[in-house]
Design an enzyme around this catalytic site. Structure first.
Site, PDB file in Angstrom:
ATOM      1  N   ILE A  38      -1.290   7.239   8.493  1.00 21.90           N
ATOM      2  CA  ILE A  38      -2.356   6.258   8.674  1.00 21.90           C
ATOM      3  C   ILE A  38      -2.114   5.109   7.693  1.00 21.90           C
ATOM      4  O   ILE A  38      -2.802   4.988   6.676  1.00 21.90           O
ATOM      5  CB  ILE A  38      -3.750   6.888   8.472  1.00 21.90           C
ATOM      6  CG1 ILE A  38      -3.914   8.132   9.354  1.00 21.90           C
ATOM      7  CG2 ILE A  38      -4.841   5.862   8.799  1.00 21.90           C
ATOM      8  CD1 ILE A  38      -5.224   8.871   9.159  1.00 21.90           C
ATOM      9  N   PRO A  39      -1.110   4.267   7.987  1.00 18.69           N
ATOM     10  CA  PRO A  39      -0.892   3.102   7.130  1.00 18.69           C
ATOM     11  C   PRO A  39      -2.129   2.207   7.164  1.00 18.69           C
ATOM     12  O   PRO A  39      -2.729   2.017   8.224  1.00 18.69           O
ATOM     13  CB  PRO A  39       0.307   2.393   7.769  1.00 18.69           C
ATOM     14  CG  PRO A  39       0.854   3.330   8.778  1.00 18.69           C
ATOM     15  CD  PRO A  39      -0.208   4.306   9.121  1.00 18.69           C
ATOM     16  N   HIS A  40      -2.518   1.696   6.010  1.00 15.11           N
ATOM     17  CA  HIS A  40      -3.719   0.877   5.955  1.00 15.11           C
ATOM     18  C   HIS A  40      -3.654  -0.072   4.771  1.00 15.11           C
ATOM     19  O   HIS A  40      -2.931   0.172   3.804  1.00 15.11           O
ATOM     20  CB  HIS A  40      -4.968   1.751   5.847  1.00 15.11           C
ATOM     21  CG  HIS A  40      -4.945   2.667   4.669  1.00 15.11           C
ATOM     22  ND1 HIS A  40      -4.265   3.870   4.688  1.00 15.11           N
ATOM     23  CD2 HIS A  40      -5.481   2.561   3.439  1.00 15.11           C
ATOM     24  CE1 HIS A  40      -4.409   4.469   3.519  1.00 15.11           C
ATOM     25  NE2 HIS A  40      -5.135   3.689   2.733  1.00 15.11           N
ATOM     26  N   CYS A  41      -4.418  -1.155   4.885  1.00 15.87           N
ATOM     27  CA  CYS A  41      -4.499  -2.109   3.787  1.00 15.87           C
ATOM     28  C   CYS A  41      -5.664  -3.046   4.010  1.00 15.87           C
ATOM     29  O   CYS A  41      -6.182  -3.165   5.120  1.00 15.87           O
ATOM     30  CB  CYS A  41      -3.202  -2.909   3.646  1.00 15.87           C
ATOM     31  SG  CYS A  41      -2.850  -4.013   5.026  1.00 15.87           S
ATOM     32  N   ARG A  81       0.838  -1.208   0.000  1.00 12.29           N
ATOM     33  CA  ARG A  81       0.000   0.000   0.000  1.00 12.29           C
ATOM     34  C   ARG A  81       0.870   1.255   0.000  1.00 12.29           C
ATOM     35  O   ARG A  81       0.577   2.223  -0.694  1.00 12.29           O
ATOM     36  CB  ARG A  81      -0.950  -0.019   1.209  1.00 12.29           C
ATOM     37  CG  ARG A  81      -1.691   1.277   1.467  1.00 12.29           C
ATOM     38  CD  ARG A  81      -2.462   1.760   0.259  1.00 12.29           C
ATOM     39  NE  ARG A  81      -2.966   3.102   0.424  1.00 12.29           N
ATOM     40  CZ  ARG A  81      -2.309   4.222   0.136  1.00 12.29           C
ATOM     41  NH1 ARG A  81      -1.072   4.194  -0.300  1.00 12.29           N
ATOM     42  NH2 ARG A  81      -2.884   5.397   0.310  1.00 12.29           N
TER      43      ARG A  81
END
Length: 153
Positions: free
Chosen positions: A65-68, A51
């Site tokens: 805001i790391p997200h996956c 991501r």
């Protein structure tokens, strides 16, 4: 989805170690795997890195805001952490990051994913909230401040 439903005290990590974006994401992936053994830390880490390759999740003001989406994930999972020192995250404002909220969601939860990201970004857009979270001295305090701030928003 409420922050309280996403976050747990065990995944509120005050002063998480990590000298780079990759090391932070690896440490976050390992913390998730410890709390949710059905999720392999390598898979979580690889999904988060994939991501990040699409564009940095550093949103500015020292926040990322790391997200996956995560295969095999049956419910959203959140991880809140502060870092010391701040780490280069290729943020849009080029400022280092010291406050992260990582979000993992089921693969098919597109709308919920977007809505939850918007809620988290909204919470972290408040400078008073960011300042309070940065002052936390323990993981329990970080969790309590986050839950209280979200409820007051």
């Amino acid at each position: 989805m409420t922050l309280e439903a996403l976050l747990s005290p065990r995944l509120s990590l005050c002063h998480l170690a990590g000298s780079s974006k990759k090391k932070l994401l690896l440490n976050i992936a390992q913390a998730i795997a410890e709390q949710y053994p059905q999720h392999d830390s390598d898979t979580v880490f690889n999904q988060l890195i994939a991501r990040e390759r699409l564009g940095s999740t550093g949103i500015g003001d020292g926040v990322a805001i790391p997200h996956c989406r995560l295969p095999g994930c049956d419910r959203p999972i959140g991880v809140l952490c502060t870092t010391e020192p701040a780490v280069d995250f290729d943020s849009i404002d080029r400022q280092p990051v010291d406050l992260l909220f990582t979000l993992l969601v089921p693969e098919d939860a597109e709308q919920e994913h977007l809505e939850t990201l918007a809620e988290i970004a909204g919470l972290f857009s408040n400078s008073l909230v960011r300042d309070k979270l940065r002052l936390a001295q323990s993981s329990d305090e970080l969790y309590a401040l986050a839950i209280h701030s979200a409820a007051a928003a």
